[in-house]
Design a protein around this motif. Structure first.
Motif, short mmCIF file in Angstrom:
data_model
loop_
_atom_site.label_atom_id
_atom_site.label_comp_id
_atom_site.label_asym_id
_atom_site.label_seq_id
_atom_site.Cartn_x
_atom_site.Cartn_y
_atom_site.Cartn_z
N ARG A 138 51.57 -28.44 -57.70
CA ARG A 138 50.74 -28.55 -58.90
C ARG A 138 49.60 -29.51 -58.59
O ARG A 138 49.66 -30.24 -57.61
CB ARG A 138 51.55 -28.98 -60.12
CG ARG A 138 52.11 -30.36 -60.08
CD ARG A 138 52.95 -30.58 -61.34
NE ARG A 138 53.15 -31.99 -61.60
CZ ARG A 138 54.11 -32.46 -62.34
NH1 ARG A 138 54.97 -31.63 -62.93
NH2 ARG A 138 54.24 -33.75 -62.55
N PRO A 139 48.55 -29.50 -59.42
CA PRO A 139 47.42 -30.40 -59.15
C PRO A 139 47.90 -31.85 -59.06
O PRO A 139 48.88 -32.23 -59.70
CB PRO A 139 46.50 -30.19 -60.35
CG PRO A 139 46.83 -28.82 -60.84
CD PRO A 139 48.31 -28.66 -60.60
N PRO A 140 47.19 -32.66 -58.28
CA PRO A 140 47.62 -34.05 -58.11
C PRO A 140 47.40 -34.93 -59.33
O PRO A 140 47.87 -36.06 -59.37
CB PRO A 140 46.78 -34.54 -56.93
CG PRO A 140 45.56 -33.67 -56.95
CD PRO A 140 46.03 -32.34 -57.47
N GLY A 141 46.71 -34.44 -60.31
CA GLY A 141 46.45 -35.21 -61.52
C GLY A 141 45.59 -34.41 -62.47
O GLY A 141 45.54 -33.18 -62.40
N GLY A 142 44.92 -35.12 -63.34
CA GLY A 142 44.07 -34.45 -64.32
C GLY A 142 43.06 -35.41 -64.91
O GLY A 142 42.93 -36.55 -64.45
N LEU A 143 42.38 -34.94 -65.92
CA LEU A 143 41.44 -35.76 -66.68
C LEU A 143 42.09 -36.07 -68.02
O LEU A 143 42.70 -35.19 -68.63
CB LEU A 143 40.12 -35.04 -66.90
CG LEU A 143 39.34 -34.69 -65.64
CD1 LEU A 143 38.08 -33.89 -66.00
CD2 LEU A 143 38.97 -35.93 -64.85
N CYS A 144 41.99 -37.30 -68.45
CA CYS A 144 42.60 -37.72 -69.70
C CYS A 144 42.16 -36.80 -70.83
O CYS A 144 40.97 -36.52 -71.00
CB CYS A 144 42.23 -39.17 -70.00
SG CYS A 144 43.05 -39.84 -71.46
N ALA A 145 43.13 -36.33 -71.62
CA ALA A 145 42.85 -35.39 -72.72
C ALA A 145 42.23 -36.08 -73.93
O ALA A 145 41.79 -35.41 -74.86
CB ALA A 145 44.14 -34.68 -73.13
N SER A 146 42.18 -37.40 -73.93
CA SER A 146 41.54 -38.13 -75.02
C SER A 146 40.03 -37.88 -74.98
O SER A 146 39.39 -38.12 -73.95
CB SER A 146 41.83 -39.62 -74.91
OG SER A 146 41.07 -40.34 -75.85
N GLU A 147 39.48 -37.41 -76.09
CA GLU A 147 38.04 -37.12 -76.14
C GLU A 147 37.20 -38.36 -75.88
O GLU A 147 36.08 -38.26 -75.40
CB GLU A 147 37.67 -36.50 -77.49
CG GLU A 147 38.18 -35.09 -77.63
CD GLU A 147 37.73 -34.45 -78.92
OE1 GLU A 147 36.67 -34.85 -79.45
OE2 GLU A 147 38.43 -33.54 -79.38
N ALA A 170 47.31 -42.04 -75.01
CA ALA A 170 48.26 -41.13 -75.66
C ALA A 170 48.57 -41.61 -77.07
O ALA A 170 48.58 -40.81 -78.02
CB ALA A 170 49.53 -41.01 -74.83
N THR A 171 48.81 -42.89 -77.23
CA THR A 171 49.12 -43.45 -78.55
C THR A 171 47.92 -43.32 -79.48
O THR A 171 48.07 -42.92 -80.65
CB THR A 171 49.55 -44.92 -78.42
OG1 THR A 171 50.70 -44.98 -77.58
CG2 THR A 171 49.84 -45.54 -79.78
N ARG A 172 46.73 -43.63 -78.98
CA ARG A 172 45.52 -43.51 -79.80
C ARG A 172 45.35 -42.09 -80.31
O ARG A 172 45.06 -41.86 -81.49
CB ARG A 172 44.30 -43.97 -79.00
CG ARG A 172 43.02 -43.95 -79.81
CD ARG A 172 41.80 -44.48 -79.07
NE ARG A 172 41.60 -43.83 -77.80
CZ ARG A 172 41.64 -44.44 -76.62
NH1 ARG A 172 41.92 -45.73 -76.55
NH2 ARG A 172 41.42 -43.78 -75.51
N GLU A 173 45.57 -41.10 -79.45
CA GLU A 173 45.43 -39.69 -79.85
C GLU A 173 46.53 -39.27 -80.83
O GLU A 173 46.28 -38.53 -81.77
CB GLU A 173 45.43 -38.79 -78.62
CG GLU A 173 44.19 -38.93 -77.78
CD GLU A 173 42.91 -38.56 -78.52
OE1 GLU A 173 42.86 -37.49 -79.14
OE2 GLU A 173 41.96 -39.36 -78.47
#
Length: 182
Positions: A138-147, A170-173
Motif C-alpha cells: 500500500r502507499p507509504p503514507g498520505g496527505l492529511c484529510a483535514s482541509e 483527527a480530533t479537530r475534524e
C-alpha cells in the motif's frame, strides 16, 4: 556535504521515510529557512557543519514538492508509478557507502556522497518509500484529510490506513463534524 543516514540501527526504511516527511513538512512551508532544514537534518543524524545554503534549500524544496506526489497518489499502483518516475529521473546504480568510515555501511542510489542535496532527498526518500510500499503493498503514507492541514505523513501502522497526520488533526475534524451535525 557529508550525507549521513539514519541513526536507528540498520538505517531502516521507516526511519528514512520519517526523516523525509519531517523535511517535507519544513520545506513545503511558505518560507523554509536554512536553520529549520539544518535542525531536521541534524536531528536525524547529519553531522554539522552541513554548510547548507539558500540555494540548497531551494533544491530541497523542489525535491519535497516532487515527493509530495507520492503521498497524493490515489492508491498503491499510482504511488508505485510516481516512485518509478522519480527513480528513473534521479537514481543512479545502487552502491554501498560508509562516507569514508564516518557512518555504518548503507545503500545509496544517488550518484555520489557529495552530490546535490535535492537529488539526495529524492533518491533516499524514494528508496525508503519503495521499501515500505513493497513490504506493505500500500502507499507509504498520505496527505492529511483535514482541509486546514494537508500535510504529508508516513503511515507506519498496521490495520486501516491513516487519514490524518496527527491525533490533533483527527480530533479537530471529528469535533467539527460533530458540531456540524448539530
Amino acid at each position: 556535504m557529508m550525507v549521513g543516514e539514519d541513526r536507528i540501527p540498520g538505517g531502516s526504511a521507516r526511519a528514512a521515510a520519517q526523516r523525509a516527511v519531517e523535511l517535507m513538512d519544513v520545506l513545503l512551508r511558505e518560507r523554509p529557512t536554512v536553520e529549520l532544514v539544518t535542525d531536521v537534518l541534524v536531528t536525524h543524524g547529519e553531522k554539522e557543519p552541513l554548510g547548507l545554503t539558500a540555494a540548497d534549500v531551494g533544491e530541497l524544496r523542489a525535491a519535497a514538492h516532487a515527493l509530495r506526489a507520492v503521498f497524493a497518489a490515489e492508491g498503491v499502483a499510482e504511488a508505485a508509478a510516481v516512485l518509478n518516475d522519480l527513480l528513473a529521473a534521479n537514481a543512479a546504480p545502487p552502491r554501498l557507502t560508509s562516507h569514508g568510515g564516518e557512518h555504518p555501511w548503507h545503500l545509496h542510489i544517488d550518484a555520489d556522497d557529495d552530490g546535490p542535496w535535492g537529488r539526495w532527498l529524492v533518491t533516499s526518500s524514494c528508496l525508503a518509500f519503495a521499501v515500505l510500499l513493497t513490504d506493505r503493498q500500500r502507499p507509504p503514507g498520505g496527505l492529511c484529510a483535514s482541509e486546514s492541514c494537508g500535510r504529508p505523513f508516513v503511515d507506519l501502522g498496521g490495520g486501516s490506513p491513516r487519514r490524518y497526520c496527527s491525533t490533533r488533526c483527527a480530533t479537530r475534524e471529528r469535533v467539527a463534524a460533530h458540531r456540524k451535525r448539530g
